[in-house]
Design a protein around this motif. Structure first.
Motif, PDB file in Angstrom:
ATOM      1  N   PHE A   1      38.145  18.115  35.208  1.00 49.34           N
ATOM      2  CA  PHE A   1      38.987  19.107  34.514  1.00 49.34           C
ATOM      3  C   PHE A   1      38.342  19.511  33.180  1.00 49.34           C
ATOM      4  N   HIS A   2      37.965  18.497  32.422  1.00 46.60           N
ATOM      5  CA  HIS A   2      37.377  18.735  31.108  1.00 46.60           C
ATOM      6  C   HIS A   2      36.154  19.645  31.229  1.00 46.60           C
ATOM      7  N   ALA A   3      35.380  19.430  32.298  1.00 46.84           N
ATOM      8  CA  ALA A   3      34.162  20.215  32.519  1.00 46.84           C
ATOM      9  C   ALA A   3      34.464  21.635  33.008  1.00 46.84           C
ATOM     10  N   GLY A   4      35.710  21.864  33.441  1.00 47.32           N
ATOM     11  CA  GLY A   4      36.060  23.198  33.948  1.00 47.32           C
ATOM     12  C   GLY A   4      35.759  23.371  35.423  1.00 47.32           C
ATOM     13  N   LEU A   5      35.622  22.257  36.166  1.00 46.32           N
ATOM     14  CA  LEU A   5      35.236  22.358  37.586  1.00 46.32           C
ATOM     15  C   LEU A   5      36.428  22.344  38.531  1.00 46.32           C
ATOM     16  N   LYS A   6      37.441  21.526  38.217  1.00 41.29           N
ATOM     17  CA  LYS A   6      38.607  21.418  39.106  1.00 41.29           C
ATOM     18  C   LYS A   6      39.862  21.465  38.243  1.00 41.29           C
TER      19      LYS A   6
ATOM     20  N   HIS B   1      35.334  24.388  28.238  1.00 41.81           N
ATOM     21  CA  HIS B   1      34.660  25.700  28.212  1.00 41.81           C
ATOM     22  C   HIS B   1      35.644  26.854  28.370  1.00 41.81           C
ATOM     23  N   LYS B   2      36.915  26.546  28.253  1.00 40.88           N
ATOM     24  CA  LYS B   2      37.940  27.569  28.471  1.00 40.88           C
ATOM     25  C   LYS B   2      37.620  28.851  27.671  1.00 40.88           C
ATOM     26  N   GLY B   3      37.720  29.985  28.369  1.00 40.52           N
ATOM     27  CA  GLY B   3      37.505  31.268  27.702  1.00 40.52           C
ATOM     28  C   GLY B   3      36.065  31.767  27.784  1.00 40.52           C
ATOM     29  N   GLU B   4      35.120  30.865  28.141  1.00 38.09           N
ATOM     30  CA  GLU B   4      33.735  31.327  28.333  1.00 38.09           C
ATOM     31  C   GLU B   4      33.644  32.049  29.673  1.00 38.09           C
ATOM     32  N   ALA B   5      32.590  32.852  29.854  1.00 36.17           N
ATOM     33  CA  ALA B   5      32.415  33.564  31.135  1.00 36.17           C
ATOM     34  C   ALA B   5      32.271  32.546  32.271  1.00 36.17           C
ATOM     35  N   ALA B   6      32.935  32.831  33.405  1.00 32.79           N
ATOM     36  CA  ALA B   6      32.821  31.919  34.556  1.00 32.79           C
ATOM     37  C   ALA B   6      31.350  31.813  34.967  1.00 32.79           C
ATOM     38  N   TRP B   7      30.968  30.603  35.436  1.00 35.79           N
ATOM     39  CA  TRP B   7      29.560  30.386  35.816  1.00 35.79           C
ATOM     40  C   TRP B   7      29.264  31.030  37.167  1.00 35.79           C
TER      41      TRP B   7
ATOM     42  N   GLN C   1      43.902  22.542  28.113  1.00 40.10           N
ATOM     43  CA  GLN C   1      42.847  21.598  27.726  1.00 40.10           C
ATOM     44  C   GLN C   1      43.351  20.165  27.765  1.00 40.10           C
ATOM     45  N   LEU C   2      44.619  19.997  27.473  1.00 37.95           N
ATOM     46  CA  LEU C   2      45.351  18.743  27.702  1.00 37.95           C
ATOM     47  C   LEU C   2      44.850  17.557  26.893  1.00 37.95           C
ATOM     48  N   GLU C   3      44.061  17.825  25.865  1.00 36.58           N
ATOM     49  CA  GLU C   3      43.454  16.685  25.171  1.00 36.58           C
ATOM     50  C   GLU C   3      44.464  15.845  24.411  1.00 36.58           C
ATOM     51  N   HIS C   4      45.594  16.455  24.056  1.00 34.89           N
ATOM     52  CA  HIS C   4      46.587  15.682  23.301  1.00 34.89           C
ATOM     53  C   HIS C   4      47.873  15.473  24.093  1.00 34.89           C
ATOM     54  N   ASP C   5      47.864  15.866  25.368  1.00 35.76           N
ATOM     55  CA  ASP C   5      49.108  15.810  26.155  1.00 35.76           C
ATOM     56  C   ASP C   5      49.228  14.498  26.914  1.00 35.76           C
TER      57      ASP C   5
ATOM     58  N   SER D   1      38.360  26.809  39.693  1.00 33.33           N
ATOM     59  CA  SER D   1      37.104  26.328  39.101  1.00 33.33           C
ATOM     60  C   SER D   1      36.389  27.383  38.258  1.00 33.33           C
ATOM     61  N   GLY D   2      35.766  26.908  37.191  1.00 32.70           N
ATOM     62  CA  GLY D   2      34.925  27.774  36.373  1.00 32.70           C
ATOM     63  C   GLY D   2      33.633  28.145  37.095  1.00 32.70           C
ATOM     64  N   PHE D   3      33.267  27.390  38.130  1.00 31.02           N
ATOM     65  CA  PHE D   3      32.103  27.763  38.957  1.00 31.02           C
ATOM     66  C   PHE D   3      32.596  28.810  39.958  1.00 31.02           C
ATOM     67  N   ASP D   4      32.278  30.060  39.652  1.00 37.57           N
ATOM     68  CA  ASP D   4      32.931  31.182  40.331  1.00 37.57           C
ATOM     69  C   ASP D   4      32.713  31.201  41.860  1.00 37.57           C
ATOM     70  N   PRO D   5      31.507  30.903  42.357  1.00 35.56           N
ATOM     71  CA  PRO D   5      31.349  30.928  43.825  1.00 35.56           C
ATOM     72  C   PRO D   5      32.289  29.935  44.527  1.00 35.56           C
ATOM     73  N   LEU D   6      32.533  28.789  43.910  1.00 36.05           N
ATOM     74  CA  LEU D   6      33.466  27.825  44.515  1.00 36.05           C
ATOM     75  C   LEU D   6      34.886  28.387  44.474  1.00 36.05           C
ATOM     76  N   SER D   7      35.245  28.968  43.352  1.00 31.42           N
ATOM     77  CA  SER D   7      36.581  29.546  43.223  1.00 31.42           C
ATOM     78  C   SER D   7      36.810  30.612  44.290  1.00 31.42           C
ATOM     79  N   ARG D   8      35.847  31.500  44.442  1.00 35.46           N
ATOM     80  CA  ARG D   8      36.006  32.608  45.405  1.00 35.46           C
ATOM     81  C   ARG D   8      36.037  32.098  46.842  1.00 35.46           C
ATOM     82  N   THR D   9      35.230  31.088  47.115  1.00 35.44           N
ATOM     83  CA  THR D   9      35.212  30.502  48.459  1.00 35.44           C
ATOM     84  C   THR D   9      36.576  29.905  48.789  1.00 35.44           C
ATOM     85  N   CYS D  10      37.102  29.140  47.853  1.00 41.12           N
ATOM     86  CA  CYS D  10      38.372  28.458  48.110  1.00 41.12           C
ATOM     87  C   CYS D  10      39.516  29.462  48.208  1.00 41.12           C
TER      88      CYS D  10
END
Ligand code: BYC
Length: 484
Positions: free
Chosen positions: A320-325, A98-104, A338-342, A230-239
């Motif tokens: 990671f793929h989900a954008g959570l950690k 979900h890279k580049g989408e608005a943070a949840w 995104q690391l899909e080919h790395d 994290s893309g889940f913004d409340p978790l990001s801000r908390t941490c």
């Protein structure tokens, strides 16, 4: 609702900067959880000092320039609150599919279970460490150290609040149940243990406490840095705000070990002992010999490495793929995020030898975070060694090989020495006490753990700190002890 504020509302039962006053459902849920938390704190928090007045810092803002105030507080009256770092209005999900989408700002339904698991595991470690350290006040080597222990403890309590807020606000009934369960599990309990291995171990003495805050709190730093992305913004801000507090915990560990090392070196020099392996002679001076300090480092480092999980992990790839950690400081890494080919080199046991093998980078994220951790952990070890070198003693503290004394992951089924050489079970049993504290080492350290509660005085085995907390002078009474 304006949640982008730096000031904290202290008027209600739960200090917060998340406009709890305008969120009656969550406010009620947290107020309901509060008495259980206080009961847990009184039962499982610092033993024997609940009535004492402790010179503690309390967060009063999330402004990095001035977020804390210091004052005497009885620990059960500490203002545990819910504090999130300010929101960046245009924040985007920085990695994954979900890279580049608005943070949840709300929990993405498809990732609910995964997210809850990460929050619960993080939350579980916080009360666990308080439980592990609850008996240490009684043997504090000074009031300064006792105060630091209690500061760490109340802030771990606040970190539990941080995770419980997320559970109560975003996860409905099951979040509430998880919040209750966080108060039910107990470190080391055979029936209801804490979730991760290292949090069920004992912290039997102050050298272990310093090693724990150096090594294990540093896992906290790495995991919080990864969750802060994290893309889940409340978790990001908390941490992000938790990391501000976490820095002091690692300071306590790093300077604590430095002061132990320094005292040992001073005593050896004074007594004219230059061979660090003259263990009995050094111990007679009432200080901890360097080889035993090394063994404690071996123990706490290896237990902490287990907290990074398996080197190859689908859980980590999915999160990671989900954008959570994310990765450690994802925002400073220059790649496609995104690391899909790395690919990433992973230490593995192949045909009976330890070798690097390239693996898909997504699956190797635990390994990568562990590598970042080892590099970070080595920095302070370098500082300890400088103290030893400056004293002219031929000894160097070294972190053991990552295959040494492991219970999780690639090396959990084998035995290895501190250099990563494989050992048979018989060899391991023979050499174990060369690498890890023996019963004799433990008894010796225990014999030194005599309390020193006179202001400005320090137990013989540890040097005073360079500066006081909040610039207080040496004689400052950091804890006014009131017998419970
Ligand atoms: N002990 O796929 P894997 C802190 C389990 S410290 C027991 O490799 P994953 C602090 C694992 O749960 C930071 N079990 O797992 C410091 C999984 O079980 P299930 C705390 C373990 O998810 C000092 C299975 O093995 N925060 O803040 O990739 C004082 C397969 O493993 C252990 C976090 O850890 C273990 N050590 O990695 C106070 C962040 N390791 O689910 C506080 C959140 C693995 O298949 N947690 N297992 O039954 C995570 O990111 C990940 O869950 C872990 C594990 C890194 C812990």
């Amino acid at each position: 609702m304006n949640i982008n504020i730096a000031a904290v509302d202290y008027d209600g039962l739960i200090p917060n900067n998340v406009a709890l006053g305008q969120d009656p459902r969550v406010k009620r849920a947290l107020e309901k959880w509060h008495p259980g938390y206080i009961d847990w704190w009184k039962d499982m928090g610092p033993e024997g000092f609940q009535e004492s007045l402790v010179y503690l810092r309390t967060a009063v803002s999330v402004d990095p320039k001035g977020w804390a105030k210091f004052d005497y507080v009885r620990m059960p009256e500490y203002r545990w609150g819910v504090l999130l770092a300010p929101q960046h209005p245009d924040r985007k999900i920085p990695f994954g599919r979900h890279k580049g989408e608005a943070a949840w700002q709300e929990v993405p339904g498809e990732y609910r279970a995964m997210l809850r698991r990460l929050i619960v595991i993080q939350g579980d470690t916080e009360p666990a460490s308080v439980e592990q350290q609850r008996h240490l006040g009684k043997t504090a080597p000074s009031l300064y150290d006792m105060r630091n222990l209690f500061q760490v403890n109340v802030e771990e309590g606040r970190h539990l609040w941080a995770m419980v807020y997320l559970l109560q606000k975003y996860f409905g009934t099951d979040g509430r149940e998880e919040a209750e369960a966080l108060l039910q599990r107990r470190s080391g309990d055979p029936d209801t243990p804490r979730m991760l291995g290292a949090f069920n171990e004992k912290t039997p003495d102050w050298l272990s406490f310093f090693m724990f805050t150096y090594f294990t709190d540093r896992d906290g730093k790495m995991q919080l840095e990864a969750l802060a992305q994290s893309g889940f913004d409340p978790l990001s801000r908390t941490c992000r705000f938790m990391l501000t507090e976490e820095a002091h915990h690692m300071f306590v560990g790093e300077t604590g070990v430095t002061r132990v090392v320094q005292r040992t070196c001073e005593a050896m020099k004074q007594a004219g002992i230059s061979d660090p392996y003259e263990v009995e002679k050094v111990r007679k001076l009432g200080v901890i010999d360097l080889p035993t300090i090394q063994k404690k480092a071996n123990l706490h480092f290896s237990l902490t490495l287990d907290l990074f999980g398996n080197e190859i992990s689908t859980n980590a790839a999915n999160a990671f793929h989900a954008g959570l950690k994310g990765r450690f400081r994802e925002d400073r890494i220059k790649d496609d995020h995104q690391l899909e080919h790395d690919r990433y080199p992973v230490l593995r046991l192949i045909d009976g030898t330890i070798q690097n093998e390239d693996a898909p980078a997504l699956s190797a994220l635990n390994m990568r975070l562990r590598d970042d951790y080892v590099a970070d952990a080595n920095i302070g070890v370098g500082r300890w060694n400088k103290v030893i070198a400056d004293a002219g003693i031929p000894f160097e503290i070294k972190l053991p090989h990552v295959a040494f004394h492991r219970h999780i992951g690639e090396f959990s089924d084998i035995k290895a020495d501190v250099n990563g050489n494989l050992l048979s079970d018989a060899e391991w049993n023979q050499k174990r006490s060369d690498y890890l504290p023996s019963d004799g080492d433990k008894d010796f350290i225990e014999s030194l753990m005599q309390p020193q509660f006179e202001p400005g005085k320090f137990a013989r085995w540890i040097a005073p700190p360079k500066v006081g907390i909040d610039n207080k002078p040496g004689e400052f009474e950091y804890v006014k002890i009131v017998d419970a």
